[in-house]
Every structure is written in C-alpha cells, then in structure tokens.
Design a protein around this motif. Sequence first.
Motif, PDB file in Angstrom:
ATOM      1  N   THR A  24       0.919  -1.142   0.177  1.00 59.45           N
ATOM      2  CA  THR A  24       0.213   0.158   0.336  1.00 59.45           C
ATOM      3  C   THR A  24       0.853   1.181  -0.121  1.00 59.45           C
ATOM      4  OG1 THR A  24      -1.779  -1.262   1.138  1.00 59.45           O
ATOM      5  CG2 THR A  24      -2.028   1.103   1.186  1.00 59.45           C
ATOM      6  N   PHE A  25       1.368   1.345   1.065  1.00 62.89           N
ATOM      7  CA  PHE A  25       3.050   2.304   0.527  1.00 62.89           C
ATOM      8  C   PHE A  25       3.002   2.731  -0.360  1.00 62.89           C
ATOM      9  CE2 PHE A  25       7.259   3.601   0.836  1.00 62.89           C
ATOM     10  CZ  PHE A  25       7.069   5.019   2.235  1.00 62.89           C
ATOM     11  N   LEU A  26       3.364   1.534  -1.366  1.00 65.06           N
ATOM     12  CA  LEU A  26       4.479   2.018  -2.396  1.00 65.06           C
ATOM     13  C   LEU A  26       3.069   2.128  -3.573  1.00 65.06           C
ATOM     14  CD1 LEU A  26       6.921  -1.058  -2.638  1.00 65.06           C
ATOM     15  CD2 LEU A  26       7.830   1.319  -2.753  1.00 65.06           C
ATOM     16  N   THR A  27       2.242   2.175  -3.199  1.00 65.14           N
ATOM     17  CA  THR A  27       1.143   2.503  -4.327  1.00 65.14           C
ATOM     18  C   THR A  27       0.686   4.214  -3.672  1.00 65.14           C
ATOM     19  OG1 THR A  27      -0.649   2.037  -3.367  1.00 65.14           O
ATOM     20  CG2 THR A  27      -0.370   0.416  -4.151  1.00 65.14           C
ATOM     21  N   MET A  28       0.973   4.647  -2.685  1.00 59.00           N
ATOM     22  CA  MET A  28       0.205   5.675  -2.507  1.00 59.00           C
ATOM     23  C   MET A  28       1.231   6.588  -1.810  1.00 59.00           C
ATOM     24  SD  MET A  28       0.855   6.036   0.947  1.00 59.00           S
ATOM     25  CE  MET A  28      -0.343   7.857   1.740  1.00 59.00           C
ATOM     26  N   VAL A  29       2.931   6.374  -1.984  1.00 53.18           N
ATOM     27  CA  VAL A  29       4.067   7.460  -1.254  1.00 53.18           C
ATOM     28  C   VAL A  29       3.540   8.511  -2.573  1.00 53.18           C
ATOM     29  CG1 VAL A  29       5.829   6.220  -2.691  1.00 53.18           C
ATOM     30  CG2 VAL A  29       6.117   7.203  -0.501  1.00 53.18           C
ATOM     31  N   TYR A  70      -9.471  -1.323   9.853  1.00 53.64           N
ATOM     32  CA  TYR A  70      -9.048  -1.339   8.916  1.00 53.64           C
ATOM     33  C   TYR A  70      -8.348  -1.411   8.114  1.00 53.64           C
ATOM     34  CZ  TYR A  70     -14.567  -1.630   8.627  1.00 53.64           C
ATOM     35  OH  TYR A  70     -15.818  -1.708   8.907  1.00 53.64           O
ATOM     36  N   PRO A  71      -7.481  -1.512   7.471  1.00 57.79           N
ATOM     37  CA  PRO A  71      -5.908  -2.101   6.501  1.00 57.79           C
ATOM     38  C   PRO A  71      -6.466  -0.444   5.422  1.00 57.79           C
ATOM     39  CG  PRO A  71      -7.970  -3.437   5.581  1.00 57.79           C
ATOM     40  CD  PRO A  71      -8.348  -2.882   6.789  1.00 57.79           C
ATOM     41  N   ILE A  72      -6.650  -0.010   5.729  1.00 63.11           N
ATOM     42  CA  ILE A  72      -7.404   1.783   4.964  1.00 63.11           C
ATOM     43  C   ILE A  72      -6.326   3.022   5.207  1.00 63.11           C
ATOM     44  CG2 ILE A  72      -8.986   3.272   4.114  1.00 63.11           C
ATOM     45  CD1 ILE A  72     -11.229   1.371   4.896  1.00 63.11           C
ATOM     46  N   VAL A  73      -6.097   3.017   4.508  1.00 64.66           N
ATOM     47  CA  VAL A  73      -5.006   4.619   4.286  1.00 64.66           C
ATOM     48  C   VAL A  73      -5.805   6.142   4.229  1.00 64.66           C
ATOM     49  CG1 VAL A  73      -2.687   5.957   3.764  1.00 64.66           C
ATOM     50  CG2 VAL A  73      -3.112   3.185   3.933  1.00 64.66           C
ATOM     51  N   ILE A  74      -4.944   6.526   4.834  1.00 66.74           N
ATOM     52  CA  ILE A  74      -5.376   7.851   4.560  1.00 66.74           C
ATOM     53  C   ILE A  74      -4.728   9.463   4.365  1.00 66.74           C
ATOM     54  CG2 ILE A  74      -7.430  10.765   5.615  1.00 66.74           C
ATOM     55  CD1 ILE A  74      -8.742   8.103   7.586  1.00 66.74           C
ATOM     56  N   ALA A  75      -4.801   9.972   3.363  1.00 65.76           N
ATOM     57  CA  ALA A  75      -3.850  10.886   2.891  1.00 65.76           C
ATOM     58  C   ALA A  75      -4.679  12.443   2.350  1.00 65.76           C
ATOM     59  CB  ALA A  75      -2.931  10.256   2.124  1.00 65.76           C
ATOM     60  N   TYR A 302      -7.677   6.191   0.617  1.00 65.59           N
ATOM     61  CA  TYR A 302      -7.037   6.210  -0.395  1.00 65.59           C
ATOM     62  C   TYR A 302      -7.396   4.923  -0.865  1.00 65.59           C
ATOM     63  CZ  TYR A 302      -4.395  10.227  -1.887  1.00 65.59           C
ATOM     64  OH  TYR A 302      -3.292  11.452  -1.683  1.00 65.59           O
ATOM     65  N   ILE A 303      -7.819   5.282  -2.220  1.00 64.48           N
ATOM     66  CA  ILE A 303      -8.591   3.711  -2.708  1.00 64.48           C
ATOM     67  C   ILE A 303      -6.820   2.917  -3.265  1.00 64.48           C
ATOM     68  CG2 ILE A 303      -7.732   4.474  -5.483  1.00 64.48           C
ATOM     69  CD1 ILE A 303     -10.559   2.142  -4.144  1.00 64.48           C
ATOM     70  N   GLU A 304      -5.921   3.381  -2.885  1.00 66.43           N
ATOM     71  CA  GLU A 304      -4.779   2.627  -2.965  1.00 66.43           C
ATOM     72  C   GLU A 304      -4.420   1.270  -2.302  1.00 66.43           C
ATOM     73  OE1 GLU A 304      -3.782   6.336  -5.566  1.00 66.43           O
ATOM     74  OE2 GLU A 304      -4.704   5.831  -3.582  1.00 66.43           O
ATOM     75  N   SER A 305      -5.392   2.011  -1.163  1.00 67.85           N
ATOM     76  CA  SER A 305      -5.359   0.734  -0.053  1.00 67.85           C
ATOM     77  C   SER A 305      -6.130  -0.396  -0.616  1.00 67.85           C
ATOM     78  CB  SER A 305      -6.077   1.113   1.204  1.00 67.85           C
ATOM     79  OG  SER A 305      -5.774   2.470   1.391  1.00 67.85           O
TER      80      SER A 305
END
Length: 432
Positions: A24-29, A70-75, A302-305
């Motif tokens: 997930t980090f690589l997709t949204m960084v 949840y395995p969801i990232v917010i930015a 982030y949908i990248e999650s």
Amino acid sequence: MDRLFQITARGSRISTELLAGVTTFLTMVYIVIVNPGILSEAGMDFHGVFVATVLASIIATLIMALASNYPIVIAPGMGLNAYFAFSVVGGEGVSWQIALGAVFVAGVLFVLLSLTSFRYMLLDAIPTGLKHAITAGIGLFITFIGLQKASIIVASPSTLITLGTLSEPMTYLTIIGLMISLILMSYRVQGYLFIGMIITAILAWIMGLLDMPATFAAMPSGLNATAFQLDIAGVFEEGLYAVIFTFLLITLFDTTGTMLGVAEQAGLLKDNKFPRSRGALMADAVGTASGALLGTSPTSAYIESSAGVAVGGRTGLTAVTVSVLLALTLFFSPTVAVLANIPAITAPALIIVGFLMINVLRQIEWNDIEEAFPAFLIVVLMPLTYSIATGIGIGFIAYPILKLIRGKGRDVHPILYVFAVLFFVQIVFFNH
C-alpha cells in the motif's frame, strides 16, 4: 498484537499484514511528492507542506487502524489539493491561510457529522449520478492541470488552449514518463506511479534537467511556516460558504465510497453494512482538521489501500505499517523537493490519477436526461471554469430544475433543493 488487531480471527498473519502495508505504501507514497508540489503553487512553503502532508496522513491513518481496525490509509486527497491551490487560492483570490481556515471549518463540521446520523441523510440526498459526475469531473480537472504543468497544453490567444511544443525537453520527457507509468500499470506492477517517478527522475538527471540535491536526507524542517497559520475569520469575511461545503461534500462521500469499496474487497462488511463506520469517518474528519492546523489540504481515504488488501491485508496492522514507512519519508525532504520541482516527474501521476477517477462515468445513466445532463454539466464545467465548486453548483441547480420540469419534483430530496438555492445565490451574487 494478534489480540489488538484480531489478525488470526480475520484469517491473516503478521507477515501478511506487514507485506500488505509495504505494498500500500508503494502505491500511495507519490502523494508526499505531488501534494507539496501542488500546494506550493498557492504560495505555501514546500517543506512545511511536505511535513504537514506526512503528519496528517500518519495521524488519520493511525486513528483508522486503532479505532476501526481497517487496512485503509488516509492522506491529503488528489483533486482536493488542486481545488485548494487553483480554485480557492488561485480562482477566489484569497490567501492560502484563509483557504486553510475553510479546510479547518469543513473538518470540524465533518467531525460533528461523523458523530450523528445526519451524515447518511446528506449522502442519501445526493443522487448517485451526481456523485459519480463529481468524481469524474475532479479527475478531468486533475488531468487538465497535469497537462498544463508539462506544457502539453498551453494558452492560446485565439482558442484559449492549444497543443504545446512537444519537442521541448521537459514536455517530451513528460510523455516518456507517462508511457513508462502506463506500461508498468498495464503489467500490474505494484507502486507503478512511484516507480515511474523514479525512472523519470533518472532520465531527467541524464538529460541534465535535474540537479542532484546537496544531501539526500535531512532532519524534518519547515513546519513552522505552515502550522497554525490558518485564518478562520477570513473565511467568513470572504463568504467562502460554497468552498466549505465543497470541501465537506467531496471529503464525505469520496471517503465513504472508498471505505465501502475497500472493506467489501477485504470481506469486512457485515450484512452489507459497514461496522465501526463512525470511527472510520472520524479518522478522516480528524485528519482533515489536523491537516488544516498543520498546513495541508483535506485528507481522504485512498483507493490505493485496495492494493494492500489484494495481497492479504485485513487489519489495522497494515495501516500501522504504512504509517511507520510514511514517518521515515520525513527525513528525505531534500530529495522530495528536487523531484517535485520537475513537471515531467509529477505530471504523469496527475494525468493517470485523473484517468482512474474518470472511469466512474460508465456508471451514470446516460439514457436518462434528468440524471445525465446535470452530471454532464458537472464534468465539463469543472475544468472549463477552473473551479470544482462551480461545476458542482451548476449541476446541483440543473438537477432539481429538470426534475420539476418533468413533473418529478417529489423525487428530489428536500436537502438538494436547499443546496440548489444556496449555490444559485453563491454563483450569481457572490461569485468572485
């Protein structure tokens, strides 16, 4: 850790959650490069926005992980940052401090909505077609900005805009960078946007378009230039009510839609309902408010999650892993500043994100004129007026009018009539 995140109960393992976090980090960084680059065009300090971007992301993502598991990232959200920089600051002509004030007010309202059931009423009041149109319109707006930044599209005295000179080094490098990212995307390479940026940066260095920083890493600095600089009083003096509503509206349903989609993919919905939704929405609401205090545009899920979910992420440990990795990026601001200053590196990301957002157009009922034409107005007017709020407003005005003409006024939620009147007053009498 297993008890805290219910890892075994959800059929996962610690190693799987860690791998999902890295994925997930690589997709949204890419956002830590793109967001400061966009907001710095509004006159904000790049390094301050960079630190604010990372900290706001960490705060919101950790709340998501610990409060909702949840395995969801917010930015900071793509589209919202463009609206902040180019429509509010650039279009409305207000300072970035006032724009941050509007973000903070929207964040506080989001917090209050997250504590009540009114958030569901607000979401239900907006027709599905208009929601999709807003997403697609923002995507087109972002793509337009990306094409402008790379000088693929330039101003023209006769046609307003026209094709730029593609033989310019920065312009054709952008096209090359775009093709690299698209190739990686077509082969489903995780983190294709970020990897595409790195490859393009190497090419830029070879072509002499990029100067290596004196040092690749440094202690975080610059936050004092953006933190607690917001001007709340100026928001009301300038009458930025439509701006507040736009920030709130987009953040609310974009986050809700993304969370539902990722939770469904992970098999975490219960009877088609979203458990612990209050904590999940609160994470984004707090992220938006704290981001405004620190110096960045509104946050969003982030949908990248979904990339992390695809490799097995099922719990908040995935989100915690992303937060730790984001914290490490704080020490690479010199490198990030150099990368963000090259349009060929950031423009392809804007163009591709816009493409991904515009895909929702296929979900609009185009054979229904009452649904389709207001949606069409939203999509085309966002980039053509260079204002997300104006596009939304005109679409919200046209929708109930068409319904009334067709004798279907009762099909329109009362709240939407209120929105239509408010937008009409804003656009006709108070538009700057």
